[in-house]
Design a protein around this motif. Structure first.
Motif, PDB file in Angstrom:
ATOM      1  N   GLN A 256     -43.547 -25.088  -4.749  1.00 16.07           N
ATOM      2  CA  GLN A 256     -42.917 -25.305  -6.040  1.00 16.07           C
ATOM      3  C   GLN A 256     -42.164 -26.635  -6.087  1.00 16.07           C
ATOM      4  N   GLN A 257     -41.447 -26.912  -4.985  1.00 16.34           N
ATOM      5  CA  GLN A 257     -40.670 -28.157  -4.941  1.00 16.34           C
ATOM      6  C   GLN A 257     -41.583 -29.378  -4.961  1.00 16.34           C
ATOM      7  N   VAL A 258     -42.720 -29.281  -4.223  1.00 17.34           N
ATOM      8  CA  VAL A 258     -43.678 -30.380  -4.216  1.00 17.34           C
ATOM      9  C   VAL A 258     -44.225 -30.622  -5.616  1.00 17.34           C
ATOM     10  N   ALA A 259     -44.525 -29.504  -6.333  1.00 15.98           N
ATOM     11  CA  ALA A 259     -45.065 -29.649  -7.688  1.00 15.98           C
ATOM     12  C   ALA A 259     -44.090 -30.378  -8.602  1.00 15.98           C
ATOM     13  N   GLU A 260     -42.796 -30.019  -8.488  1.00 19.55           N
ATOM     14  CA  GLU A 260     -41.794 -30.663  -9.340  1.00 19.55           C
ATOM     15  C   GLU A 260     -41.664 -32.147  -9.014  1.00 19.55           C
ATOM     16  N   ARG A 261     -41.641 -32.473  -7.726  1.00 21.78           N
ATOM     17  CA  ARG A 261     -41.488 -33.877  -7.341  1.00 21.78           C
ATOM     18  C   ARG A 261     -42.710 -34.695  -7.737  1.00 21.78           C
ATOM     19  N   THR A 262     -43.905 -34.066  -7.579  1.00 25.43           N
ATOM     20  CA  THR A 262     -45.123 -34.770  -7.977  1.00 25.43           C
ATOM     21  C   THR A 262     -45.122 -35.052  -9.476  1.00 25.43           C
ATOM     22  N   ALA A 263     -44.672 -34.052 -10.255  1.00 30.36           N
ATOM     23  CA  ALA A 263     -44.610 -34.243 -11.712  1.00 30.36           C
ATOM     24  C   ALA A 263     -43.637 -35.365 -12.061  1.00 30.36           C
ATOM     25  N   ALA A 264     -42.475 -35.365 -11.372  1.00 30.33           N
ATOM     26  CA  ALA A 264     -41.497 -36.438 -11.633  1.00 30.33           C
ATOM     27  C   ALA A 264     -42.061 -37.798 -11.265  1.00 30.33           C
ATOM     28  N   LEU A 265     -42.807 -37.849 -10.135  1.00 35.06           N
ATOM     29  CA  LEU A 265     -43.399 -39.112  -9.718  1.00 35.06           C
ATOM     30  C   LEU A 265     -44.440 -39.594 -10.717  1.00 35.06           C
ATOM     31  N   GLN A 266     -45.271 -38.639 -11.195  1.00 37.44           N
ATOM     32  CA  GLN A 266     -46.279 -39.021 -12.182  1.00 37.44           C
ATOM     33  C   GLN A 266     -45.634 -39.509 -13.476  1.00 37.44           C
ATOM     34  N   LYS A 267     -44.541 -38.864 -13.851  1.00 38.23           N
ATOM     35  CA  LYS A 267     -43.825 -39.296 -15.052  1.00 38.23           C
ATOM     36  C   LYS A 267     -43.293 -40.711 -14.875  1.00 38.23           C
ATOM     37  N   SER A 268     -42.728 -41.011 -13.710  1.00 36.28           N
ATOM     38  CA  SER A 268     -42.219 -42.356 -13.425  1.00 36.28           C
ATOM     39  C   SER A 268     -43.341 -43.377 -13.462  1.00 36.28           C
ATOM     40  N   GLU A 269     -44.506 -43.011 -12.879  1.00 29.96           N
ATOM     41  CA  GLU A 269     -45.638 -43.939 -12.884  1.00 29.96           C
ATOM     42  C   GLU A 269     -46.103 -44.211 -14.316  1.00 29.96           C
TER      43      GLU A 269
END
Length: 844
Positions: free
Chosen positions: A484-497
């Motif tokens: 779950q934590q990985v999913a949230e961080r990945t989503a945040a990273l994609q949003k930043s990109e």
């Protein structure tokens, strides 16, 4: 953009006038030279159409004439005439009419030619070019009937209205020379020096001052003085630093010209006119004065003040005519120079913003030649920009590789090459191989189109994603337990990109390109000057504040952010204005709601190492903060559970001790019940006392197990609530005080301090028989001190039972757990004082 020179305009007209009598070989040379100056004039016409477009159109008309393009020539003549008339260029209007008349005369259209030549004649006469008027009449007598008289042109002065008749002439060559000198200067300081030289030279004045507006005040920006030394007159000009006119010039004359936009001419200032009582004139006995407004399209650009303290009547009608004519040219030149200076400063500031962006950026023109590269690009690639390298050589020269391979990145797939072809791209499968270092990068290519839809520039932006790659590997290692934590961080990273890609999708050239970069970043970017007023904000600022950029710029930080947010940021703003870079995290109560942000302020140093403002970068980290708070709350809940378990054990021990005593006394009572009734009663009283005490202790412990006082506030508010509860259950006077500015300690420290204070209060109420108890909580810079003091019976410290005496063992254990110092002072009948001292830095 090249510097516009007035002689370019006249040289082009002169070359085209010689075109019909030149050879075919010379024709090609003339057209090439004229084309070069027209390109430069076209750029100036685009920026300042009111000053230069009509000149460009007049030269275009002459080009069409010599090439036989008759309809085009007619159209350009009309546009030139109309443009010169609308923008008050009387001399250019006259010239356009004259050339158009010659054009129609060469085509035997004499009626039209006569109309245009009469208009030229009228404009030259209004301009005061008497010699030119006579020349037209002499060269084209068939176009001017004998009745064609010369009208008089009125010239307004403060002493009346005079007229320029055809018998009065002035040196047209001198005017043209002066106008060329004015238009050849684009730097403001050089222009002001040149203007003073020209005005004093043509006016016959001893001294002169040029007055311009600066920050709402009219001040002296340049001066000139004619000195007589060794039989020769030498002119000294000086560009000043915004000197006030007070006590240096006649204020009443300056204010009159400022309000009326009219000239003041005094031929004998001490004896004539409305200003003979002016203190400056009386004190200096000035003879001749001329104060002239510099107007551009009825707008006051500046004022020229000239004087001669020795001779009366210096400023003759011929000289004032020349100065009036040159004043319009000077006003336009000053406006142009100010605009040029403003553009230079704006471009420089935007370049500073782009250099501050932690992303590598490079710009190519449509031919693939380098146009711009920031320092981060040079640092990341390890090489400077080589203008000889073509786009097809980039992969070899700058060592671009496919990620994870030894294969060079295909040139046709490079983002910059695809941008040159009009394609917008983003790739993250590239690496830079620099010596023994491999740097993974993500790159964005963005084309910039001109008005015709052609690619004008190509922009590439890229950043080092080494840390991102490392984070991705770590996330993969912990995937099974932290999905779950990985999913949230990945989503945040994609949003930043995605946000960063949007930034470079909107990139434009120079100031527009640089502004759009900052507009698209998902962070607040600003520039605040030394007066704490906004000079630049990006689009994110407008979105956060729901306010347009125009309503933010120029306003103070306090006005925009609101008082609460401003007070939080003020200490860090002061550090930045003092020359220190500062970074902080805080929850900011903005007008639109609270956000937890991280902010960095970077000072901006001027050439003299003085801070002239600071850059601001503010990022919303509310989500990260909330995640951290959730983890902290979980830890606190575990700590609370442990504390309640410990207190349950205390309840057990307390009740066991009380009821064990009860059982012992009951046994003793059984033995003496039949033998000694009085002793039996004493044992029963003791049993009653022990039972009541055990019950009270059990209630106290149960109360302590209820929701924690600290859960509803901070430490000092918890003590106030604890004291309030105890006041309701006892007659003892309890006073609670807090000194110093409260600051937070760790949850464990605050919980144990509260428990120590609670136990000290309970012991004082139960055992000390005190009439007053004082609880003091002192917040000092380096330590926090808790003091509980009563005026009860006290005890000898040496008589304290070694285990559990007066609950002091629990206090000692709590103090030891948090690394605090526990001090107990007590004397029989003199009260007891318990002091707990905790180091702030060690336990914060």
């Amino acid at each position: 953009m090249g510097i516009f020179r007035m002689n370019d305009f006249y040289n082009s007209l002169a070359r085209l006038a010689r075109y019909p009598t030149s050879s075919a070989q010379v024709h090609s040379v003339i057209l090439k030279k004229v084309a070069v100056t027209q390109d430069r004039m076209k750029q100036w016409a685009h920026c300042l159409s009111m000053n230069h477009l009509h000149k460009y159109n007049l030269v275009q008309a002459e080009i069409a004439r010599v090439l036989g393009q008759l309809l085009e020539a007619e159209e350009f003549y009309e546009q030139a005439i109309l443009g010169a008339r609308d923008n008050d260029y009387l001399q250019d209007e006259a010239l356009a009419y004259e050339l158009a008349a010659k054009f129609y005369l060469s085509r035997s259209r004499e009626k039209i030619a006569q109309t245009y030549m009469k208009e030229a004649h009228y404009c030259y006469e209004r301009w005061g070019a008497t010699a030119k008027v006579k020349d037209l009449e002499t060269r084209y007598p068939q176009l001017f009937p004998p009745s064609s008289g010369r009208s008089s042109t009125p010239i307004h002065t403060t002493s009346g209205t005079t007229y320029n008749s055809s018998g009065i002439a002035f040196d047209l060559a001198a005017v043209l020379e002066a106008s060329q000198a004015i238009y050849s200067e684009i730097e403001l300081a050089h222009l002001l020096r040149s203007l003073m030289n020209i005005f004093i030279k043509n006016a016959g004045a001893q001294t002169g001052f040029l007055i311009l507006e600066n920050s709402g005040q009219w001040v002296i920006e340049a001066s000139g003085e004619l000195n007589d030394g060794d039989g020769e007159n030498t002119l000294t000009t000086q560009v000043l630093q915004s000197i006030s006119t007070a006590n240096r010039l006649p204020e009443s004359i300056i204010n009159y010209v400022l309000l009326t936009h009219e000239s003041v001419i005094l031929n004998d200032a001490t004896r004539e006119g409305n200003f003979i009582n002016e203190p400056y004139i009386q004190h200096n006995q000035t003879q001749s004065i001329f104060c002239l407004p510099l107007l551009n399209q009825s707008k006051l650009v500046g004022m020229l003040y000239l004087e001669n303290q020795l001779v009366t009547g210096v400023f003759t009608q011929e000289r004032t005519q020349v100065l009036h004519l040159l004043s319009a040219l000077a006003a336009i030149a000053i406006e142009n120079a100010k605009l040029y200076s403003k553009l230079q400063k704006s471009e420089s500031k935007m370049a500073q913003f782009l250099e501050a962006v932690p992303v590598a950026i490079a710009v190519l023109d449509a031919t693939g030649c380098p146009y711009y590269a920031n320092q981060r690009r040079i640092e990341l690639i390890g090489k400077g920009v080589d203008p000889t390298v073509t786009p097809n050589q980039y992969a070899d020269i700058y060592q671009f590789y496919r990620a994870g391979t030894d294969q060079k990145y295909p040139s046709e797939q490079l983002p910059i090459v695809r941008a040159l072809n009009g394609e917008r791209t983003t790739v993250d499968d590239m690496e830079i191989h620099r010596n023994d270092v491999i740097i993974p990068i993500e790159a964005w290519g963005t084309p910039v189109f001109d008005e015709q839809g052609n690619v004008a520039y190509a922009i590439v932006a890229f950043q080092d994603i080494t840390e991102r790659r490392r984070s991705e590997r770590l996330l993969a290692d912990y995937n099974r337990t932290l999905e779950q934590q990985v999913a949230e961080r990945t989503a945040a990273l994609q949003k930043s990109e995605a946000a960063l890609r949007d930034v470079f999708d909107e990139l434009r050239l120079k100031e527009q390109q640089l502004r759009l970069i900052t507009d698209a970043l998902p962070a607040l970017i600003s520039y605040v000057d030394e007066n704490q007023r906004y000079q630049f904000v990006n689009r994110t600022y407008e979105v956060w504040l729901s306010c347009s950029r125009d309503k933010i710029l120029g306003k103070s930080v306090r006005e925009v952010l609101g008082e609460a947010a401003y007070q939080i940021a003020l200490p860090h703003i002061n550090r930045a204005q003092a020359g220190q870079m500062t970074t902080y995290e805080a929850e900011i109560p903005y007008p639109f709601g609270k956000k937890y942000v991280t902010a960095t302020f970077i000072p901006d140093f001027g050439p003299n190492a003085q801070v002239r403002g600071h850059y601001g970068l503010v990022t919303d980290i509310s989500e990260q903060r909330n995640a951290a708070l959730r983890e902290q709350k979980s830890a606190e809940e575990a700590s609370i559970l442990e504390e309640r378990n410990r207190m349950a054990r205390e309840i057990h021990d307390t009740l066991a001790q009380a009821f064990t005593g009860i059982l012992l006394h009951v046994g003793a009572t059984t033995q003496v019940l039949t033998d000694d009734l009085e002793a039996t009663q004493a044992h029963l009283d003791m049993v009653d006392e022990l039972a009541r005490t055990g019950l009270a202790e059990a209630r106290r412990s149960v109360t302590a197990l209820r929701p924690q006082l600290l859960e509803d506030g901070n430490l000092h508010s918890a003590f106030y609530r604890l004291v309030t509860q105890m006041r309701a259950a006892t007659d003892t006077v309890i006073i609670c005080e807090t000194t110093g500015t409260a600051y937070p300690l760790s949850p464990e420290v605050e919980n144990n301090l509260l428990r120590i204070g609670q136990e000290a209060l309970t012991n004082a109420i139960k055992y000390a028989s005190a009439s007053e108890i004082r609880v003091e909580l002192a917040y000092e810079n380096t330590q926090c001190i808790l003091c509980v003091k009563d005026n009860g019976r006290g005890f000898g410290v040496g008589s304290i039972p070694p285990v559990g005496g007066f609950g002091l063992l629990g206090m000692s254990e709590r103090a030891e757990n948090i690394g605090a110092q526990l001090t107990i002072q007590s004397q029989p009948e003199q009260g007891t004082e318990i002091v707990v001292t905790i180091n702030r830095e060690k336990n914060n």
